[in-house]
Enzyme design. Structure first.
Site, short mmCIF file in Angstrom:
data_model
loop_
_atom_site.label_atom_id
_atom_site.label_comp_id
_atom_site.label_asym_id
_atom_site.label_seq_id
_atom_site.Cartn_x
_atom_site.Cartn_y
_atom_site.Cartn_z
N HIS A 58 52.97 -2.80 95.45
CA HIS A 58 52.34 -2.88 96.60
C HIS A 58 50.78 -2.22 96.81
CE1 HIS A 58 54.02 0.90 97.33
NE2 HIS A 58 53.58 1.12 98.54
N LYS A 69 57.34 8.97 96.38
CA LYS A 69 56.32 10.32 96.43
C LYS A 69 54.98 9.82 96.74
CE LYS A 69 57.50 12.53 92.81
NZ LYS A 69 57.73 13.31 91.49
N ASP A 93 50.41 10.20 100.76
CA ASP A 93 49.20 9.22 100.83
C ASP A 93 48.52 9.14 99.63
OD1 ASP A 93 49.70 8.37 103.46
OD2 ASP A 93 48.71 9.91 104.36
N LYS A 119 57.38 4.51 85.81
CA LYS A 119 57.67 5.75 84.98
C LYS A 119 58.05 5.25 83.67
CE LYS A 119 58.61 10.24 85.29
NZ LYS A 119 57.87 11.34 86.21
P1 NAD Z 1 58.53 20.78 80.40
O1 NAD Z 1 58.94 20.26 79.26
O2 NAD Z 1 57.10 21.42 80.47
O3 NAD Z 1 59.40 21.83 81.24
C1 NAD Z 1 60.66 21.82 81.03
C2 NAD Z 1 61.36 23.13 81.23
O4 NAD Z 1 62.80 23.12 81.36
C3 NAD Z 1 61.29 23.79 79.63
O5 NAD Z 1 60.98 24.95 79.53
C4 NAD Z 1 62.77 23.64 78.84
O6 NAD Z 1 63.11 24.41 77.82
C5 NAD Z 1 63.43 23.58 80.11
N1 NAD Z 1 64.81 23.14 80.03
C6 NAD Z 1 65.15 22.05 79.38
N2 NAD Z 1 66.69 21.96 79.49
C7 NAD Z 1 66.93 23.11 80.39
C8 NAD Z 1 68.37 23.52 81.07
N3 NAD Z 1 69.58 22.78 80.76
N4 NAD Z 1 68.35 24.44 81.51
C9 NAD Z 1 67.38 25.40 81.65
N5 NAD Z 1 66.12 25.00 81.36
C10 NAD Z 1 66.01 23.96 80.73
O7 NAD Z 1 58.53 19.64 81.74
P2 NAD Z 1 57.99 19.69 83.29
O8 NAD Z 1 56.58 18.87 82.92
O9 NAD Z 1 57.55 21.30 83.66
O10 NAD Z 1 58.83 19.05 84.08
C11 NAD Z 1 59.96 19.75 84.58
C12 NAD Z 1 60.53 18.90 85.55
O11 NAD Z 1 59.56 18.48 86.83
C13 NAD Z 1 60.93 17.42 85.41
O12 NAD Z 1 62.17 17.08 86.50
C14 NAD Z 1 59.76 16.44 85.77
O13 NAD Z 1 60.02 15.15 85.84
C15 NAD Z 1 59.36 16.97 86.87
N6 NAD Z 1 57.87 16.80 87.20
C16 NAD Z 1 57.08 17.06 86.46
C17 NAD Z 1 55.56 16.83 86.78
C18 NAD Z 1 54.47 17.27 85.59
O14 NAD Z 1 53.08 17.30 86.29
N7 NAD Z 1 54.73 17.82 84.48
C19 NAD Z 1 55.30 16.38 87.78
C20 NAD Z 1 56.33 15.97 88.81
C21 NAD Z 1 57.59 16.18 88.49
#
Ligand code: NAD
Length: 473
Positions: free
Chosen positions: A67, A96, A101, A108
């Site tokens: 959209h 999100k 906005d 994804k």
């Molecule tokens: P990342 O890979 O940098 O970090 C993930 C961390 O979680 C790592 O340090 C990993 O070792 C740890 N991990 C993995 N399995 C685990 C477990 N079972 N228990 C505890 N720790 C564990 O990823 P990220 O970019 O920091 O993303 C983390 C979350 O945030 C995800 O759900 C992602 O979708 C969400 N997210 C990320 C962004 C972004 O800008 N990177 C934006 C929005 C949402």
């Protein structure tokens, strides 16, 4: 984890949460179905020659909504990725973007791979080949579908994606906007790496500006001295924990990682721990905290704020009842399952939901995309002008009062904002406004009792309005 308790899949869980919001709204059922449907999903399988052998990789890109264009959402590299997860994450992106906005649709992507098993050059080859598949099938371009980093990917992968697209379409003047989260020297924007963690900080700061909300979470006072547990010290968790402890005076009492947890009730120094992880590749043997093998059990430890920042489905029907945090801030996507969410709501634990809390990343990605299509760094035209105005203002103040302004105040008054200042201020403004919108829904609707439902109502209303204004084509 026991297999006895059957929970909905991640995608079903998101849909159930959205349905709960739709039930609280007066929404045309046809529009509701249109909003919830995933527009398109691409699955690709492609061969790459690695160490003399051919390996076949599987990847997905889901477009949940168009959209608004482009559709936006990260690409993750994970050995557990699947289509259900990708569709759930794409749907979350739609909601999100509307909440904060950001005028994008939701998308994804994922590649089924354990990046730890490959060398840098091999990952580059795989990423470039994956990019080729996405571009050729119409699932990647600056105007229609723009990826960003997520679990297992970062600036490096985004630079490879942008470079591959550039070689395919050198005549596309906006080629660099085909992906966000790039290194600054390759068209990225200052403040993108820290953005999601920074957004978590701004969201929590805004929560603490509303004493009624703080009281609802059975807390009082400010963020200073609050005990926080963080799960996952990756990009998002590290930045959130660092800013909250170093700038707001919160105390990080435990950090959970994939190889265990660290506990110190007096506070863990996040920078020290981060350095330890870089040096040793593990949280084990960190001298300034107690190590606990069973990380999941530490989720149940008493604290003010619990920040799951690792994976989905971490708080489930199995452990929700045992959670003692007063506030949960969903830095990860989908860390709380639908069933767990219902239990936590009943227990009076307040949840700041993922679709709002971790929107800092896509917000700054939006700034980066704007920077790319305008072909100019933010602040370039205005910084010196602001400095000159500040200098005039300081001179006039001195003239009128007959007093000399201190060097500290003069330098604050005359400093023009650079790109990082502008990005942080735009992000702070976005997170504050969005929280206030969500809060307003909760305060004004009798049938909305939690921030997640309120966030979805606020978001779905905006998306529905866009469908109704333009009509269905
Ligand atoms: P990342 O890979 O940098 O970090 C993930 C961390 O979680 C790592 O340090 C990993 O070792 C740890 N991990 C993995 N399995 C685990 C477990 N079972 N228990 C505890 N720790 C564990 O990823 P990220 O970019 O920091 O993303 C983390 C979350 O945030 C995800 O759900 C992602 O979708 C969400 N997210 C990320 C962004 C972004 O800008 N990177 C934006 C929005 C949402």
């Amino acid at each position: 984890m026991s297999q006895l308790i059957k929970e909905p899949t991640f995608r079903e869980s998101v849909n159930l949460m959205v349905d709960r919001a739709i039930t609280a709204m007066d929404l045309d059922p046809g529009i509701a179905t249109a909003i919830k449907s995933c527009n398109a999903v691409l699955q690709v399988q492609f061969p790459v020659k690695i160490r003399g052998k051919i390996e076949v990789f599987t990847g997905w890109r889901a477009v949940h909504s168009t959209h608004r264009l482009p559709s936006k959402g990260g690409i993750r590299y994970a050995p557990y990725a699947d289509q259900d997860e990708v569709e759930a994450l794409a749907a979350l992106m739609t909601y999100k973007c509307a909440i904060v906005d950001v005028p994008f649709g939701g998308s994804k992507g994922a590649l089924l791979i354990d990046p730890a098993l490959y060398e840098r050059d091999e990952l580059e080859k795989i990423t470039r080949r994956f990019t080729l598949e996405l571009v050729r099938k119409g699932f990647l371009s600056p105007s229609t579908n723009v990826p960003a980093p997520d679990i297992g990917t970062g600036q490096r992968e985004m630079a490879w994606i942008a470079d591959t697209y550039k070689h395919l379409y050198p005549e596309d003047i906006n080629y660099v906007a085909c992906v966000t989260g790039k290194p600054v020297q390759h068209g990225g924007i200052a403040g993108r790496i820290e953005a999601t963690g920074r957004g978590i900080q701004y969201a929590i700061q805004e929560f603490f500006r509303h004493p009624d909300d703080v009281k609802l979470a059975n807390m009082s006072g400010s963020l200073e001295g609050k005990h926080i547990i963080v799960q996952g010290l990756g990009n998002v968790g590290y930045h959130a924990a660092k800013f909250l402890s170093e700038e707001d005076g919160a105390i990080i009492t435990a950090v959970l990682e994939r190889d265990g947890a660290l506990i110190n009730d007096n506070g863990i120094d996040i920078e020290d721990l981060h350095q330890h992880i870089i040096d040793h590749g593990t949280i084990k043997n960190f001298p300034a905290a107690v190590f606990e093998e069973n990380a999941l059990a530490v989720l149940e430890k008493d604290c003010d704020i619990l920040i799951p920042a690792a994976l989905e489905s971490q708080i489930t029907l199995e452990n929700a009842d045992a959670i003692k945090a007063r506030l949960i801030v969903e830095a990860a996507n989908g860390p709380v399952t639908y069933g767990a969410d219902e239990i936590l709501n009943k227990k009076g634990i307040i949840i700041i939901p993922d679709a709002y809390a971790n929107a800092g990343g896509v917000t700054v990605s939006y700034f980066e995309w704007i920077r790319n299509i305008s072909h100019m760094r933010f602040g370039r035209m205005s910084r010196r002008h602001s400095e000159i105005q500040g200098t005039h203002m300081s001179d006039v103040l001195e003239l009128m009062t007959g007093e000399k302004i201190s060097d500290v105040h003069r330098s604050k008054l005359t400093r023009g904002a650079d790109e990082l200042d502008l990005v942080r201020s735009g992000l702070d403004d976005t997170m504050r406004n969005a929280y206030q919108d969500i809060r307003q829904v909760m305060l004004t609707r009798d049938n909305v009792h939690d921030l997640r439902t309120a966030a979805y109502v606020a978001s779905i209303e905006k998306i529905a309005r866009s469908y109704l204004d333009v009509g269905i084509f």
